[in-house]
Design a protein around this motif. Structure first.
Motif, mmCIF file in Angstrom:
data_model
loop_
_atom_site.group_PDB
_atom_site.id
_atom_site.type_symbol
_atom_site.label_atom_id
_atom_site.label_comp_id
_atom_site.label_asym_id
_atom_site.label_seq_id
_atom_site.Cartn_x
_atom_site.Cartn_y
_atom_site.Cartn_z
ATOM 1 N N GLN A 101 0.838 -1.198 0.000
ATOM 2 C CA GLN A 101 0.000 0.000 0.000
ATOM 3 C C GLN A 101 0.875 1.251 0.000
ATOM 4 O O GLN A 101 1.874 1.323 0.732
ATOM 5 C CB GLN A 101 -0.898 -0.001 1.241
ATOM 6 N N MET A 102 0.461 2.227 -0.821
ATOM 7 C CA MET A 102 1.184 3.510 -0.839
ATOM 8 C C MET A 102 0.787 4.305 0.410
ATOM 9 O O MET A 102 -0.400 4.486 0.683
ATOM 10 C CB MET A 102 0.828 4.277 -2.114
ATOM 11 N N THR A 103 1.783 4.732 1.182
ATOM 12 C CA THR A 103 1.528 5.552 2.378
ATOM 13 C C THR A 103 2.298 6.863 2.217
ATOM 14 O O THR A 103 3.052 7.025 1.258
ATOM 15 C CB THR A 103 2.024 4.841 3.655
ATOM 16 N N GLU A 104 2.147 7.784 3.188
ATOM 17 C CA GLU A 104 2.902 9.055 3.141
ATOM 18 C C GLU A 104 4.405 8.770 3.080
ATOM 19 O O GLU A 104 5.175 9.549 2.531
ATOM 20 C CB GLU A 104 2.617 9.887 4.411
ATOM 21 N N ALA A 105 4.809 7.614 3.633
ATOM 22 C CA ALA A 105 6.238 7.297 3.686
ATOM 23 C C ALA A 105 6.678 6.395 2.525
ATOM 24 O O ALA A 105 7.802 5.910 2.514
ATOM 25 C CB ALA A 105 6.535 6.604 5.024
ATOM 26 N N GLY A 106 5.778 6.144 1.563
ATOM 27 C CA GLY A 106 6.126 5.253 0.429
ATOM 28 C C GLY A 106 5.384 3.922 0.521
ATOM 29 O O GLY A 106 4.463 3.763 1.338
ATOM 30 N N TRP A 107 5.792 2.965 -0.318
ATOM 31 C CA TRP A 107 5.108 1.667 -0.337
ATOM 32 C C TRP A 107 5.407 0.865 0.931
ATOM 33 O O TRP A 107 6.546 0.823 1.388
ATOM 34 C CB TRP A 107 5.568 0.850 -1.550
ATOM 35 N N ARG A 108 4.381 0.237 1.482
ATOM 36 C CA ARG A 108 4.538 -0.593 2.677
ATOM 37 C C ARG A 108 3.746 -1.887 2.512
ATOM 38 O O ARG A 108 2.695 -1.897 1.849
ATOM 39 C CB ARG A 108 4.003 0.132 3.923
ATOM 40 N N LEU A 109 4.231 -2.944 3.153
ATOM 41 C CA LEU A 109 3.524 -4.233 3.096
ATOM 42 C C LEU A 109 2.217 -4.138 3.875
ATOM 43 O O LEU A 109 2.196 -3.660 5.015
ATOM 44 C CB LEU A 109 4.416 -5.320 3.702
ATOM 45 N N ARG A 110 1.129 -4.593 3.254
ATOM 46 C CA ARG A 110 -0.152 -4.575 3.963
ATOM 47 C C ARG A 110 -0.309 -5.888 4.744
ATOM 48 O O ARG A 110 0.024 -6.963 4.243
ATOM 49 C CB ARG A 110 -1.276 -4.468 2.935
ATOM 50 N N CYS A 111 -0.825 -5.769 5.943
ATOM 51 C CA CYS A 111 -0.958 -6.941 6.808
ATOM 52 C C CYS A 111 -2.377 -7.030 7.349
ATOM 53 O O CYS A 111 -3.171 -6.098 7.212
ATOM 54 C CB CYS A 111 0.011 -6.837 7.991
ATOM 55 N N VAL A 112 -2.677 -8.164 7.969
ATOM 56 C CA VAL A 112 -3.969 -8.327 8.640
ATOM 57 C C VAL A 112 -3.703 -8.339 10.137
ATOM 58 O O VAL A 112 -2.916 -9.160 10.632
ATOM 59 C CB VAL A 112 -4.667 -9.635 8.201
ATOM 60 N N GLY A 113 -4.336 -7.391 10.835
ATOM 61 C CA GLY A 113 -4.201 -7.318 12.293
ATOM 62 C C GLY A 113 -5.572 -7.393 12.946
ATOM 63 O O GLY A 113 -6.554 -7.798 12.292
ATOM 64 N N LEU A 114 -5.637 -7.017 14.210
ATOM 65 C CA LEU A 114 -6.902 -7.077 14.958
ATOM 66 C C LEU A 114 -7.346 -5.677 15.349
ATOM 67 O O LEU A 114 -6.511 -4.781 15.546
ATOM 68 C CB LEU A 114 -6.689 -7.892 16.235
ATOM 69 N N ASN A 115 -8.640 -5.483 15.519
ATOM 70 C CA ASN A 115 -9.136 -4.194 16.027
ATOM 71 C C ASN A 115 -8.810 -4.109 17.529
ATOM 72 O O ASN A 115 -8.404 -5.116 18.136
ATOM 73 C CB ASN A 115 -10.635 -4.035 15.732
ATOM 74 N N PRO A 116 -8.967 -2.921 18.141
ATOM 75 C CA PRO A 116 -8.559 -2.782 19.553
ATOM 76 C C PRO A 116 -9.278 -3.777 20.467
ATOM 77 O O PRO A 116 -8.697 -4.288 21.423
ATOM 78 C CB PRO A 116 -8.936 -1.341 19.885
ATOM 79 N N ALA A 117 -10.518 -4.120 20.166
ATOM 80 C CA ALA A 117 -11.243 -5.075 21.020
ATOM 81 C C ALA A 117 -10.763 -6.515 20.790
ATOM 82 O O ALA A 117 -11.074 -7.422 21.564
ATOM 83 C CB ALA A 117 -12.745 -4.965 20.749
ATOM 84 N N GLY A 118 -10.009 -6.721 19.722
ATOM 85 C CA GLY A 118 -9.466 -8.059 19.452
ATOM 86 C C GLY A 118 -10.498 -9.047 18.931
ATOM 87 O O GLY A 118 -10.253 -10.256 18.945
ATOM 88 N N ASP A 119 -11.630 -8.541 18.436
ATOM 89 C CA ASP A 119 -12.642 -9.500 17.980
ATOM 90 C C ASP A 119 -12.942 -9.405 16.472
ATOM 91 O O ASP A 119 -13.823 -10.086 15.969
ATOM 92 C CB ASP A 119 -13.938 -9.330 18.787
ATOM 93 N N ARG A 120 -12.237 -8.523 15.792
ATOM 94 C CA ARG A 120 -12.418 -8.425 14.330
ATOM 95 C C ARG A 120 -11.066 -8.194 13.663
ATOM 96 O O ARG A 120 -10.178 -7.566 14.240
ATOM 97 C CB ARG A 120 -13.341 -7.249 13.973
ATOM 98 N N PHE A 121 -10.959 -8.702 12.414
ATOM 99 C CA PHE A 121 -9.705 -8.457 11.677
ATOM 100 C C PHE A 121 -9.796 -7.130 10.956
ATOM 101 O O PHE A 121 -10.880 -6.676 10.589
ATOM 102 C CB PHE A 121 -9.474 -9.577 10.654
ATOM 103 N N ARG A 122 -8.645 -6.524 10.721
ATOM 104 C CA ARG A 122 -8.613 -5.299 9.918
ATOM 105 C C ARG A 122 -7.254 -5.218 9.215
ATOM 106 O O ARG A 122 -6.275 -5.830 9.653
ATOM 107 C CB ARG A 122 -8.846 -4.060 10.777
ATOM 108 N N PHE A 123 -7.237 -4.432 8.138
ATOM 109 C CA PHE A 123 -5.978 -4.247 7.415
ATOM 110 C C PHE A 123 -5.141 -3.180 8.101
ATOM 111 O O PHE A 123 -5.673 -2.151 8.550
ATOM 112 C CB PHE A 123 -6.244 -3.814 5.972
ATOM 113 N N VAL A 124 -3.836 -3.422 8.181
ATOM 114 C CA VAL A 124 -2.900 -2.424 8.707
ATOM 115 C C VAL A 124 -1.671 -2.435 7.781
ATOM 116 O O VAL A 124 -1.506 -3.387 7.020
ATOM 117 C CB VAL A 124 -2.446 -2.771 10.151
ATOM 118 N N THR A 125 -0.858 -1.398 7.852
ATOM 119 C CA THR A 125 0.385 -1.501 7.066
ATOM 120 C C THR A 125 1.558 -1.671 8.013
ATOM 121 O O THR A 125 1.570 -1.171 9.131
ATOM 122 C CB THR A 125 0.642 -0.270 6.169
#
Ligand code: SAH
Length: 367
Positions: free
Chosen positions: A164-188
């Motif tokens: 994913q293109m970010t302000e700092a350039g291309w970064r690997l996109r990953c799958v992490g958890l939301n703060p409650a830990g009960d849903r997945f979400r994309f993060v870089t």
């Protein structure tokens, strides 16, 4: 949460977000809960339908394509007839039926299937019960020798990485958890990708834009190319995707013929991504193999005679079957269905300089 979602949550909770390729590999291939490991996803009652399941003519024409390449290569005996990800075995069964009268070919054929799903292996056993077949977990295990290798809708199921293109350039996109830990979400991730991963034409992609790469697909394209260059005959890759590497998000989840969210119902939905034919072709080309295409599936099947064969079968069939055959052919070649989105690429070894179905490229061959 599905059992696989629990497993993924524990893993991410322990060691942090995982690359999309790892997420996809687990969703599809986890030994216990992976989508392909536990059920047959194909057909009207499943989640999606493929060319060979739409019309018997699809596999028949590919069988004839194989014989044509084999003859051009001097009819080697034995020849390996290999399929990657054969699903229910329908394509292989239709292909073999179409060539039964070419005795020299059927006698030379040594059939090998590369399949990781135990459920689909059982379907393949049934579909090919009249043939001697050897199964493998990976292409590298298929014994050496001249080979015809078919891969229909196989590459789209291989895990992709997303950048994913970010302000700092291309970064690997990953799958992490939301703060409650009960849903997945994309993060870089904070790491910049290796420069060789990104094609040169990505300048100007805005922040948030994505690029997808399929390291597993590239590795298999390299193996196919090397095999064709060293031992001949031909490999045929059919899949949905694009002819040029480009930015964009194509990862999708499909369950019961309906699109759904990639990050929910993990292990219950099929995950696929568009195949980057330019990337596969340039990886295979490094081995010195000849490359044809990609051409649209509609062009390929039309050149192989799908309409004549369909009409011939329809003339002998009852009204209902005749209609199914004709709508099936339209679905496979129509520009509004699979005819344009799906593409066909061939890699050929020595002797095969004119594979059928690629005549439209005669003046623009990319070797
Ligand atoms: N070619 C078939 C099935 C396409 S579905 C058809 O056209 O109907 C994808 C197929 O690839 C399934 O058979 C699936 O089990 C298999 N598959 C997925 N990932 C695989 C892998 N890494 N190695 C081998 N087979 C795989």
């Amino acid at each position: 949460m599905t059992p696989l979602e629990h497993k993924l949550r524990d893993r991410i909770g322990r060691s942090g977000p995982i690359p999309v390729s790892e997420f996809m590999a687990m969703a599809l291939g986890d030994p216990v809960h992976g989508y392909y490991r536990k059920s047959d996803p194909l057909g009207a009652k499943g989640d999606f339908i493929t060319g060979p399941e739409i019309s018997q003519v699809f596999g028949e024409l590919i069988g004839l394509w194989c014989v044509h390449c084999w003859q051009q290569a001097g009819a080697p005996n034995p020849v390996k007839l290999v399929e990657l990800g054969p699903g229910r075995g329908t394509l292989m069964s239709d292909a073999l039926r179409a060539v039964t009268t070419v005795h020299a070919f059927t006698e030379a054929c040594d059939i090998h299937l590369v399949e990781t799903s135990p459920v689909l292996r059982r379907c393949q056993e049934l579909a090919l019960k009249d043939h001697r077949v050897t199964w493998h977990e990976v292409l590298e295990h298929v014994p050496a020798g001249p080979a015809l290798i078919i891969a229909n809708e196989f590459f789209d199921a291989l895990p992709i990485d997303q950048y994913q293109m970010t302000e700092a350039g291309w970064r690997l996109r990953c799958v992490g958890l939301n703060p409650a830990g009960d849903r997945f979400r994309f993060v870089t991730n904070h790491k910049a990708p290796d420069k060789t991963v990104l094609p040169p034409n990505l300048d100007g992609v805005p922040v948030g834009g994505l690029f997808e790469a399929c390291p597993a697909g590239l590795q298999i394209a390299g193996t196919l190319g090397a095999r064709m260059a060293d031992e001949g005959i031909a490999a045929l890759i059919i899949d949905y995707g694009h002819a040029r590497s480009e930015a964009g998000e194509t990862l999708q989840a499909v369950q019961n013929h309906t699109y759904c969210d990639v990050l929910t119902n993990v292990g219950e939905a099929d995950l696929t991504a568009h195949v980057d034919f330019a990337a596969l072709g340039s990886r295979a080309k490094q081995t010195g193999v000849r490359i044809y295409g990609p051409v649209p599936q509609g062009t390929f099947l039309t050149e192989l005679g799908i309409e004549a064969r369909t009409n011939q079968l329809a003339a002998r069939a009852n009204k209902r079957t005749a209609t199914l055959l004709k709508t099936g052919a339209h679905r496979l070649i129509g520009a509004d269905s699979m005819g344009m989105l799906f593409k066909v690429m061939a890699l050929t070894g020595d002797g095969v300089s004119n594979p059928a179905g690629f005549e439209s490229l005669l003046h623009q061959r990319t070797e």
